[in-house]
Scaffold this active site. Structure first.
Site, PDB file in Angstrom:
ATOM      1  N   ARG A   8       0.676   9.715 -13.052  1.00 25.12           N
ATOM      2  CA  ARG A   8       0.701   8.180 -13.382  1.00 25.12           C
ATOM      3  C   ARG A   8       1.048   8.093 -14.890  1.00 25.12           C
ATOM      4  O   ARG A   8       1.111   9.263 -15.471  1.00 25.12           O
ATOM      5  CB  ARG A   8      -0.776   7.612 -13.359  1.00 25.12           C
ATOM      6  CG  ARG A   8      -1.293   7.343 -11.954  1.00 25.12           C
ATOM      7  CD  ARG A   8      -2.652   7.003 -11.794  1.00 25.12           C
ATOM      8  NE  ARG A   8      -2.977   5.766 -12.496  1.00 25.12           N
ATOM      9  CZ  ARG A   8      -4.047   5.243 -12.645  1.00 25.12           C
ATOM     10  NH1 ARG A   8      -5.173   5.966 -12.197  1.00 25.12           N
ATOM     11  NH2 ARG A   8      -4.141   4.028 -13.345  1.00 25.12           N
ATOM     12  N   HIS A   9       1.359   7.294 -15.544  1.00 24.80           N
ATOM     13  CA  HIS A   9       1.799   7.111 -17.062  1.00 24.80           C
ATOM     14  C   HIS A   9       0.464   7.414 -17.672  1.00 24.80           C
ATOM     15  O   HIS A   9      -0.664   7.335 -17.248  1.00 24.80           O
ATOM     16  CB  HIS A   9       2.193   5.587 -17.262  1.00 24.80           C
ATOM     17  CG  HIS A   9       1.205   4.516 -16.877  1.00 24.80           C
ATOM     18  ND1 HIS A   9       0.277   4.332 -17.554  1.00 24.80           N
ATOM     19  CD2 HIS A   9       1.376   3.767 -15.544  1.00 24.80           C
ATOM     20  CE1 HIS A   9      -0.488   3.226 -16.662  1.00 24.80           C
ATOM     21  NE2 HIS A   9       0.362   2.988 -15.559  1.00 24.80           N
ATOM     22  N   ASN A  15      -4.814  -0.710 -19.745  1.00 26.26           N
ATOM     23  CA  ASN A  15      -5.999   0.248 -18.782  1.00 26.26           C
ATOM     24  C   ASN A  15      -7.354   0.036 -19.572  1.00 26.26           C
ATOM     25  O   ASN A  15      -8.280  -0.186 -19.091  1.00 26.26           O
ATOM     26  CB  ASN A  15      -5.690   1.740 -19.133  1.00 26.26           C
ATOM     27  CG  ASN A  15      -4.292   1.883 -18.304  1.00 26.26           C
ATOM     28  OD1 ASN A  15      -3.505   2.748 -18.299  1.00 26.26           O
ATOM     29  ND2 ASN A  15      -4.459   1.325 -16.741  1.00 26.26           N
ATOM     30  N   ARG A  61       5.438   1.748 -20.048  1.00 29.16           N
ATOM     31  CA  ARG A  61       4.483   2.779 -20.308  1.00 29.16           C
ATOM     32  C   ARG A  61       4.975   4.159 -19.472  1.00 29.16           C
ATOM     33  O   ARG A  61       4.642   5.195 -19.860  1.00 29.16           O
ATOM     34  CB  ARG A  61       3.002   2.409 -19.430  1.00 29.16           C
ATOM     35  CG  ARG A  61       3.261   1.534 -18.065  1.00 29.16           C
ATOM     36  CD  ARG A  61       1.827   0.796 -18.315  1.00 29.16           C
ATOM     37  NE  ARG A  61       1.489   0.047 -16.784  1.00 29.16           N
ATOM     38  CZ  ARG A  61       2.121  -0.878 -16.359  1.00 29.16           C
ATOM     39  NH1 ARG A  61       2.933  -1.847 -17.134  1.00 29.16           N
ATOM     40  NH2 ARG A  61       1.813  -1.496 -15.160  1.00 29.16           N
ATOM     41  N   GLU A  85       5.037  -1.060 -10.839  1.00 31.36           N
ATOM     42  CA  GLU A  85       3.811  -1.192 -10.207  1.00 31.36           C
ATOM     43  C   GLU A  85       3.824  -2.407  -9.102  1.00 31.36           C
ATOM     44  O   GLU A  85       4.629  -3.372  -9.474  1.00 31.36           O
ATOM     45  CB  GLU A  85       2.733  -1.366 -11.415  1.00 31.36           C
ATOM     46  CG  GLU A  85       1.173  -1.589 -10.861  1.00 31.36           C
ATOM     47  CD  GLU A  85       0.762  -0.468  -9.883  1.00 31.36           C
ATOM     48  OE1 GLU A  85       1.350  -0.042  -8.934  1.00 31.36           O
ATOM     49  OE2 GLU A  85      -0.313   0.139 -10.235  1.00 31.36           O
ATOM     50  N   HIS A 150       2.908   4.521 -11.354  1.00 31.51           N
ATOM     51  CA  HIS A 150       1.775   3.949 -11.261  1.00 31.51           C
ATOM     52  C   HIS A 150       0.984   3.982 -10.308  1.00 31.51           C
ATOM     53  O   HIS A 150       1.179   4.387  -9.246  1.00 31.51           O
ATOM     54  CB  HIS A 150       2.246   2.134 -11.528  1.00 31.51           C
ATOM     55  CG  HIS A 150       3.254   2.066 -12.626  1.00 31.51           C
ATOM     56  ND1 HIS A 150       3.019   1.439 -13.936  1.00 31.51           N
ATOM     57  CD2 HIS A 150       4.524   2.162 -12.402  1.00 31.51           C
ATOM     58  CE1 HIS A 150       4.017   1.208 -14.585  1.00 31.51           C
ATOM     59  NE2 HIS A 150       5.182   1.626 -13.684  1.00 31.51           N
TER      60      HIS A 150
HETATM   61  O1  F6P Z   1      -5.031  -1.010 -13.301  1.00 33.28           O
HETATM   62  C1  F6P Z   1      -3.731  -0.307 -13.438  1.00 33.28           C
HETATM   63  C2  F6P Z   1      -3.069  -0.633 -12.027  1.00 33.28           C
HETATM   64  O2  F6P Z   1      -1.916   0.060 -12.179  1.00 33.28           O
HETATM   65  C3  F6P Z   1      -2.689  -2.379 -12.142  1.00 33.28           C
HETATM   66  O3  F6P Z   1      -1.515  -2.708 -12.722  1.00 33.28           O
HETATM   67  C4  F6P Z   1      -2.394  -2.497 -10.808  1.00 33.28           C
HETATM   68  O4  F6P Z   1      -2.596  -3.704 -10.275  1.00 33.28           O
HETATM   69  C5  F6P Z   1      -3.692  -1.651  -9.875  1.00 33.28           C
HETATM   70  O5  F6P Z   1      -3.871  -0.662 -11.054  1.00 33.28           O
HETATM   71  C6  F6P Z   1      -3.447  -1.170  -8.583  1.00 33.28           C
HETATM   72  O6  F6P Z   1      -4.595  -0.661  -8.222  1.00 33.28           O
HETATM   73  P1  F6P Z   1      -5.523  -1.315  -6.965  1.00 33.28           P
HETATM   74  O7  F6P Z   1      -4.708  -1.635  -5.853  1.00 33.28           O
HETATM   75  O8  F6P Z   1      -6.874  -0.755  -6.833  1.00 33.28           O
HETATM   76  O9  F6P Z   1      -5.994  -2.832  -7.662  1.00 33.28           O
END
Ligand code: F6P
Length: 198
Positions: A8-9, A15, A61, A85, A150
């Site tokens: 991951r970044h 975050n 990122r 992402e 991501h």
């Molecule tokens: O919070 C970091 C992230 O990469 C968000 O940009 C993204 O929406 C999320 O994680 C994805 O994870 P989850 O599917 O658990 O919400």
């Protein structure tokens, strides 16, 4: 055998504020991880005379995380929109607490069927898996690639190589600041984990 390195970044400003999506910069911590990444790659057993290609998303990122690997180890870099992402649609930039308050039904539906839930105006995990097909095809042709992407995207790539079912894949825990080395084998791929300590 050839390997695929996954990460991951580094930690981003979003975050810290717990906001989803966006295009935030790395934090100081995140930058420290980026600085350690060349050393971590060598530690993971990558011969110093071997060149790999680094794939990032188009977002800041992941590119900032690739910076030192590219500059110090001389690897070439390729940006893929397909590695961006998961698109949070109308929820982009929000925190989970805000989403729960503003769109309680959506929040509950996502929890029930996270793989198929599509953010209004955005994507589902299923949509992400679909757009990753060209990436997977390229990876299947031969490795020595490092992918910096991501959380949701890495879960999908992870699930493909580890044969994780779609009920579990959106919940796989993939920590920040950790490098994964995946070596394809005929019977079960080998996965090694290298924590940076950052
Ligand atoms: O919070 C970091 C992230 O990469 C968000 O940009 C993204 O929406 C999320 O994680 C994805 O994870 P989850 O599917 O658990 O919400």
């Amino acid at each position: 055998p050839r390997s695929i390195w996954l990460s991951r970044h580094g930690e981003s400003e979003y975050n810290l504020t717990k906001q989803i999506g966006g295009d935030a910069d790395l934090t100081k911590n995140g930058q420290a991880y980026a600085k350690l990444l060349p050393e971590l790659l060598i530690k993971s057993g990558l011969p110093t005379d071997e060149k790999i290609v680094v794939w990032t998303s188009t977002l800041k990122r992941t590119n900032q995380t690739a910076k030192h690997v590219v500059e110090e180890l001389g690897y070439s870099k390729l940006e893929w929109k397909a590695l961006d992402e998961i698109d949070g649609g109308i929820c982009d930039h929000m925190t989970y607490a805000e989403i729960k308050k503003k769109y309680p039904e959506d929040f509950a539906r996502r929890d029930e069927d996270k793989y198929n839930y599509r953010y209004p105006g955005g994507e589902s995990y299923y949509d992400v898996v679909k757009r990753l097909e060209p990436i997977i095809m390229e990876l299947e042709r031969g490795g020595n690639v490092m992918i910096i992407t991501h959380q949701a995207v890495l879960r999908c790539i992870w699930a493909y190589f580890n044969e994780t079912g779609s009920d579990k894949s959106p919940w796989v825990k993939i920590p920040l600041h950790t490098l994964f080395k995946l070596t394809p084998r005929a019977y079960g791929n080998k996965v090694e984990e290298f924590a940076s300590g950052v």
